[in-house]
Design an enzyme around this catalytic site. Structure first.
Site, mmCIF file in Angstrom:
data_model
loop_
_atom_site.group_PDB
_atom_site.id
_atom_site.type_symbol
_atom_site.label_atom_id
_atom_site.label_comp_id
_atom_site.label_asym_id
_atom_site.label_seq_id
_atom_site.Cartn_x
_atom_site.Cartn_y
_atom_site.Cartn_z
ATOM 1 N N GLY A 91 0.706 -1.050 0.111
ATOM 2 C CA GLY A 91 0.312 0.115 0.294
ATOM 3 C C GLY A 91 0.800 1.661 -0.311
ATOM 4 O O GLY A 91 0.250 2.968 0.372
ATOM 5 N N SER A 92 2.014 0.789 -0.379
ATOM 6 C CA SER A 92 2.373 2.491 -0.568
ATOM 7 C C SER A 92 2.221 3.658 -1.542
ATOM 8 O O SER A 92 2.091 4.633 -1.529
ATOM 9 C CB SER A 92 4.209 2.388 -0.958
ATOM 10 O OG SER A 92 4.823 1.347 -1.980
ATOM 11 N N ARG A 114 -5.310 -8.772 -9.475
ATOM 12 C CA ARG A 114 -6.456 -9.486 -9.572
ATOM 13 C C ARG A 114 -6.106 -8.732 -11.203
ATOM 14 O O ARG A 114 -6.759 -7.318 -11.384
ATOM 15 C CB ARG A 114 -7.479 -9.232 -8.821
ATOM 16 C CG ARG A 114 -7.468 -10.221 -7.984
ATOM 17 C CD ARG A 114 -8.730 -10.550 -7.486
ATOM 18 N NE ARG A 114 -8.222 -11.736 -6.052
ATOM 19 C CZ ARG A 114 -9.346 -12.630 -5.769
ATOM 20 N NH1 ARG A 114 -10.376 -12.068 -5.402
ATOM 21 N NH2 ARG A 114 -8.860 -13.000 -4.947
ATOM 22 N N LEU A 115 -7.442 -9.940 -12.023
ATOM 23 C CA LEU A 115 -7.745 -9.085 -13.671
ATOM 24 C C LEU A 115 -9.046 -7.981 -13.151
ATOM 25 O O LEU A 115 -9.698 -9.288 -12.658
ATOM 26 C CB LEU A 115 -7.719 -10.195 -14.222
ATOM 27 C CG LEU A 115 -6.190 -10.346 -14.550
ATOM 28 C CD1 LEU A 115 -6.214 -11.801 -15.768
ATOM 29 C CD2 LEU A 115 -5.096 -9.623 -15.408
ATOM 30 N N ASN A 159 -4.494 2.564 -13.579
ATOM 31 C CA ASN A 159 -3.191 1.142 -13.110
ATOM 32 C C ASN A 159 -1.283 2.226 -13.005
ATOM 33 O O ASN A 159 -1.483 2.719 -13.964
ATOM 34 C CB ASN A 159 -3.247 0.319 -13.591
ATOM 35 C CG ASN A 159 -2.267 -0.557 -13.098
ATOM 36 O OD1 ASN A 159 -1.680 -0.954 -11.970
ATOM 37 N ND2 ASN A 159 -1.830 -2.118 -13.932
ATOM 38 N N HIS A 219 2.058 0.447 -13.301
ATOM 39 C CA HIS A 219 2.868 -0.485 -12.836
ATOM 40 C C HIS A 219 4.693 -0.597 -13.483
ATOM 41 O O HIS A 219 4.995 0.629 -13.668
ATOM 42 C CB HIS A 219 2.868 -0.832 -14.831
ATOM 43 C CG HIS A 219 3.252 -2.188 -15.570
ATOM 44 N ND1 HIS A 219 2.517 -4.074 -14.728
ATOM 45 C CD2 HIS A 219 4.676 -2.146 -16.126
ATOM 46 C CE1 HIS A 219 4.043 -3.886 -15.266
ATOM 47 N NE2 HIS A 219 4.744 -4.150 -15.939
HETATM 48 C C1 GRF Z 1 4.111 -1.126 -7.022
HETATM 49 O O1 GRF Z 1 5.592 -1.672 -7.310
HETATM 50 C C2 GRF Z 1 3.103 -1.283 -8.697
HETATM 51 O O2 GRF Z 1 3.560 -0.904 -9.598
HETATM 52 C C3 GRF Z 1 2.887 -2.687 -9.133
HETATM 53 O O3 GRF Z 1 2.806 -3.547 -7.437
HETATM 54 C C4 GRF Z 1 3.237 -2.029 -6.337
HETATM 55 C C5 GRF Z 1 2.526 -1.697 -5.884
HETATM 56 O O4 GRF Z 1 3.322 -1.345 -3.778
HETATM 57 N N1 GRF Z 1 1.620 -2.386 -9.580
HETATM 58 P P1 GRF Z 1 2.324 -0.668 -3.240
HETATM 59 O O5 GRF Z 1 1.863 -1.641 -2.319
HETATM 60 O O6 GRF Z 1 1.949 0.181 -3.438
HETATM 61 O O7 GRF Z 1 3.689 -0.236 -2.198
#
Ligand code: GRF
Length: 205
Positions: A12-13, A91-92, A107, A109
């Site tokens: 959840g960062s 999840r998709l 999203n 990525h």
């Molecule tokens: C991040 O690296 C993001 O790019 C990917 O999943 C990770 C989630 O990290 N989609 P966090 O849970 O937000 O810390």
């Protein structure tokens, strides 16, 4: 007032970065109205509690994907956010939900899309020996990590870089990028041209 909801499965960062930016007024006229997750052990839940953000753990019996999707849609309908931010959501989403929320689901990525979609974006970059990688915020369409790109940040891969060192370098950039894109979304107009997002120069009224 622009209302955001976040879907997260883990740590959840990014959720924290988005929430703090909204609560500190860095994303004007906006509100974080809920965290939704399928994982009752997600670190994001504790972060949401600390920040007084309503949390919805979408529980479904067994691994019934269909029941989960219906429950998730119902929560989203009730919350009625303007935008749904996926932040480490593993999840998709189904086609109906994606079509219904067209250009409303974002999203983040961990690669420079369209390179290295799917799982382990950072690992894929290291395995390919690319010199530069980064992170991408994009709209969600029916294909994985494929929708129109809203913003990107770039990182140089140094000799001896590991997945862990790359993640440590990339996460702060992800947080800044996500916040910047949400700021742009609430303040600027855009249009979709083919596969692209084109930002308009004049501010949103
Ligand atoms: C991040 O690296 C993001 O790019 C990917 O999943 C990770 C989630 O990290 N989609 P966090 O849970 O937000 O810390």
């Amino acid at each position: 007032m622009t209302k955001f909801a976040v879907l997260a499965s883990g740590r959840g960062s990014n959720f924290v970065a988005i929430t703090d930016a909204i609560q500190n007024g860095k994303i004007p006229n906006s509100q974080l109205i809920g965290l939704l997750t399928h994982n009752e052990n997600a670190g994001a839940i504790k972060e949401a509690e600390q920040r007084k953000i309503p949390t919805f753990v979408v529980r479904t019996p067994g691994a019934d994907r269909h029941a989960y999707e219906i429950a998730l849609e119902k929560h989203l309908d009730e919350l009625a956010p303007d935008y749904i931010c996926l932040a480490g959501y593993m999840r998709l989403l189904n086609k109906r939900l994606i079509e219904r929320w067209d250009t409303k689901i974002l999203n983040i990525h961990p690669s420079l899309l369209p390179s290295f979609p799917g799982l382990h974006g950072r690992r894929q970059a290291l395995e390919h020996g690319v010199r530069w990688t980064g992170c991408t915020v994009h709209f969600v369409n029916e294909n994985l990590d494929d929708g129109p790109i809203l913003g990107q940040s770039v990182i140089e891969i140094m000799p001896g870089e590991s997945e862990e060192t790359l993640e440590t370098k990339m996460l702060p950039l992800e947080h800044m990028l996500y916040v910047q894109v949400l700021k742009d979304l609430v303040s600027k107009k855009f249009r979709i041209e083919g596969r692209k997002v084109v930002w308009e120069n004049h501010p949103k009224k």
